[in-house]
Design an enzyme around this catalytic site. Structure first.
Site, PDB file in Angstrom:
ATOM      1  N   CYS A   1     -25.366 -68.589  44.903  1.00  0.00           N
ATOM      2  CA  CYS A   1     -24.465 -69.893  44.644  1.00  0.00           C
ATOM      3  C   CYS A   1     -24.009 -70.667  45.773  1.00  0.00           C
ATOM      4  CB  CYS A   1     -23.324 -69.737  43.743  1.00  0.00           C
ATOM      5  SG  CYS A   1     -22.785 -71.064  42.707  1.00  0.00           S
TER       6      CYS A   1
ATOM      7  N   ARG B   1     -27.162 -62.682  42.509  1.00  0.00           N
ATOM      8  CA  ARG B   1     -27.013 -64.309  42.340  1.00  0.00           C
ATOM      9  C   ARG B   1     -26.874 -64.760  43.848  1.00  0.00           C
ATOM     10  NH1 ARG B   1     -22.355 -67.284  39.129  1.00  0.00           N
ATOM     11  NH2 ARG B   1     -21.219 -67.362  40.932  1.00  0.00           N
TER      12      ARG B   1
END
Length: 125
Positions: free
Chosen positions: A104, A102
């Protein structure tokens, strides 16, 4: 071969793009914002409510492609305010229990001034 994914369980595209594209065994979703799939209206006024709707919208696209959150290998998350990081994570981890890779980041502005947007890449079995 590419296949466009289109579902009523996620908001219609608000521009010249597809909800998702399948190439071979990879699903690439467009970024999902907290819009109601039926009305297009933004759902929620805080990060928790908006993140829940974003996850539901992503789930609709994943399902339409024949995969689940568990098949997701990468997400990119966009937040309007990094101070929402912990609250966003509390929602995110309920859905992406497989802990995909991920990124972010905080951004200046998101479409329709929402608080978060998420896109995903999933592997089709």
């Amino acid at each position: 071969m590419m296949k466009k994914i289109s579902t009523e369980n996620a908001p219609k595209a608000i521009g010249p793009y597809s909800q998702g594209i399948v190439m071979d065994k990879i699903l690439l979703t467009s970024g999902q914002i907290p819009a109601d799939p039926d009305t297009g209206a933004i759902v929620g006024s805080d990060i928790t409510e908006q993140a829940e709707q974003v996850m539901k919208n992503l789930g609709g696209i994943l399902e339409a492609a024949g995969v689940t959150y568990e098949d997701t290998v990468k997400t990119t998350c966009f937040l309007a305010n990094m101070e929402d990081f912990a609250a966003f994570n509390a929602v995110y981890e309920k859905y992406f229990t497989g802990k995909p890779a991920r990124s972010c980041v905080a951004v200046k502005t998101l479409p329709k001034n929402v608080l978060c947007e998420v896109e995903a890449i999933a592997y089709l079995k």
